[in-house]
Design a protein around this motif. Sequence first.
Motif, PDB file in Angstrom:
ATOM      1  N   SER A  22       0.807  -1.217  -0.084  1.00  0.00           N
ATOM      2  CA  SER A  22      -0.123   0.144  -0.072  1.00  0.00           C
ATOM      3  C   SER A  22       1.005   1.192  -0.094  1.00  0.00           C
ATOM      4  CB  SER A  22      -0.956  -0.321   1.249  1.00  0.00           C
ATOM      5  OG  SER A  22       0.009   0.126   2.494  1.00  0.00           O
ATOM      6  N   ILE A  29      -2.120  10.860  -5.010  1.00  0.00           N
ATOM      7  CA  ILE A  29      -2.874  10.179  -5.710  1.00  0.00           C
ATOM      8  C   ILE A  29      -2.638  10.510  -7.257  1.00  0.00           C
ATOM      9  CG2 ILE A  29      -5.269   9.372  -6.186  1.00  0.00           C
ATOM     10  CD1 ILE A  29      -5.912  10.524  -3.270  1.00  0.00           C
ATOM     11  N   HIS A  31      -4.481   8.942 -10.627  1.00  0.00           N
ATOM     12  CA  HIS A  31      -5.565   8.302 -11.276  1.00  0.00           C
ATOM     13  C   HIS A  31      -5.217   7.952 -12.567  1.00  0.00           C
ATOM     14  CE1 HIS A  31      -8.416   9.274  -7.958  1.00  0.00           C
ATOM     15  NE2 HIS A  31      -7.995  10.586  -8.112  1.00  0.00           N
ATOM     16  N   THR A  44       0.250   1.461 -13.205  1.00  0.00           N
ATOM     17  CA  THR A  44      -0.115   1.575 -11.730  1.00  0.00           C
ATOM     18  C   THR A  44       0.979   0.880 -10.759  1.00  0.00           C
ATOM     19  OG1 THR A  44      -1.601  -0.142 -11.782  1.00  0.00           O
ATOM     20  CG2 THR A  44      -2.519   1.919 -12.176  1.00  0.00           C
ATOM     21  N   ARG A  48       2.879   3.092  -8.047  1.00  0.00           N
ATOM     22  CA  ARG A  48       2.750   2.616  -6.576  1.00  0.00           C
ATOM     23  C   ARG A  48       4.225   2.284  -6.025  1.00  0.00           C
ATOM     24  NH1 ARG A  48      -2.032  -1.443  -8.072  1.00  0.00           N
ATOM     25  NH2 ARG A  48      -3.658   0.224  -7.702  1.00  0.00           N
ATOM     26  N   ASP A  53      -0.025   6.827  -4.933  1.00  0.00           N
ATOM     27  CA  ASP A  53      -1.163   6.215  -4.582  1.00  0.00           C
ATOM     28  C   ASP A  53      -2.055   6.105  -5.960  1.00  0.00           C
ATOM     29  OD1 ASP A  53      -3.541   5.008  -3.852  1.00  0.00           O
ATOM     30  OD2 ASP A  53      -4.216   6.495  -2.477  1.00  0.00           O
ATOM     31  N   ARG A  55      -4.228   4.729  -8.825  1.00  0.00           N
ATOM     32  CA  ARG A  55      -5.740   3.780  -8.842  1.00  0.00           C
ATOM     33  C   ARG A  55      -6.006   3.786 -10.601  1.00  0.00           C
ATOM     34  NH1 ARG A  55      -8.655   7.146  -3.817  1.00  0.00           N
ATOM     35  NH2 ARG A  55      -6.672   7.252  -2.565  1.00  0.00           N
ATOM     36  N   TYR A  57      -8.263   2.792 -13.903  1.00  0.00           N
ATOM     37  CA  TYR A  57      -9.644   2.655 -14.327  1.00  0.00           C
ATOM     38  C   TYR A  57      -9.671   2.296 -15.744  1.00  0.00           C
ATOM     39  CZ  TYR A  57     -10.033   5.841 -10.283  1.00  0.00           C
ATOM     40  OH  TYR A  57      -9.654   6.361  -8.932  1.00  0.00           O
ATOM     41  N   PHE A  63     -13.795   6.059 -13.793  1.00  0.00           N
ATOM     42  CA  PHE A  63     -13.219   7.215 -12.976  1.00  0.00           C
ATOM     43  C   PHE A  63     -14.221   8.153 -12.519  1.00  0.00           C
ATOM     44  CE2 PHE A  63     -11.768  11.411 -13.502  1.00  0.00           C
ATOM     45  CZ  PHE A  63     -10.859  11.665 -12.261  1.00  0.00           C
ATOM     46  N   ARG A  67     -13.779   7.853  -8.335  1.00  0.00           N
ATOM     47  CA  ARG A  67     -13.193   8.633  -7.859  1.00  0.00           C
ATOM     48  C   ARG A  67     -13.231   9.082  -6.435  1.00  0.00           C
ATOM     49  NH1 ARG A  67     -12.401  14.870  -9.886  1.00  0.00           N
ATOM     50  NH2 ARG A  67     -11.002  15.508  -8.226  1.00  0.00           N
ATOM     51  N   GLY A  69     -10.752  10.260  -2.583  1.00  0.00           N
ATOM     52  CA  GLY A  69      -9.676  10.670  -1.832  1.00  0.00           C
ATOM     53  C   GLY A  69      -9.197  11.805  -1.510  1.00  0.00           C
ATOM     54  N   SER A  73      -3.722  15.434  -6.145  1.00  0.00           N
ATOM     55  CA  SER A  73      -3.993  14.180  -7.082  1.00  0.00           C
ATOM     56  C   SER A  73      -4.036  14.809  -8.510  1.00  0.00           C
ATOM     57  CB  SER A  73      -5.432  13.420  -6.828  1.00  0.00           C
ATOM     58  OG  SER A  73      -6.239  14.444  -7.030  1.00  0.00           O
TER      59      SER A  73
END
Length: 229
Positions: A22, A29, A31, A44, A48, A53, A55, A57, A63, A67, A69, A73
């Motif tokens: 994690s 973040i 996306h 991704t 990471r 972070d 994420r 899609y 998304f 979405r 958080g 980002s």
Amino acid sequence: MATALVSAAVSSAARAAPSRASPPDGAPIVHVVDDDDRGLAALTRLLRAHGFDARGYTSGAEFLLARGGEGPSCLVLDVGLPGLGGEELQAALTRAGDAMPVVFLTGRGDIAMSVRAMKAGAIDFLTKPVRREALFAAINAAIERARANGARELSLRGLNDGHASLTPRERQVLALVAQGWPNRAIAAELGVAVRTVKAHRAQVMHKMHLSCVADLVHAATRLGLIRRA
């Protein structure tokens, strides 16, 4: 999008990067929207491994629905998505007043498309295969813009809260001081003593956490109380 379009550098780096269960607390973040499942997974995983972070899609609609958080980002976005395309998603965010920075990463771009994206506010328009250095430079620039946007929003929220705490008379004084009226003129306009105007000014400065008249004028401008010159 064909998997072959995914950067060999990104894929190999992702495989070689140490795994992380994690992201650390407070990690930015990222996306990522891409309809190529394997390419999405590789990117991704790479992000990471480098502390983001990330994420993923496979569509713009996914998304928008998922979405969430808090914190800074950005959006790494493909152009040729099924349904809601990348350019359409960027435009939808803009119409909604969403200032999330966008980095386009696609294998289907052209010069005209990149020009449109940049004019619409994108941080960068990258094509696959992409160098890892270029990708991270764009993402880091996007996160920095997100942090700056967040700071401005927080500052404006504080100004709005301060303005909301003012009495009606204090708001009148604020508007007149911001327009350059001297204390005596304000007193005559409002039918009060000069010392009363000074007391209201002091309350305005205190409640809105302002240190000088220049700060007051800037605050009034940001709040839309006076027009920019």
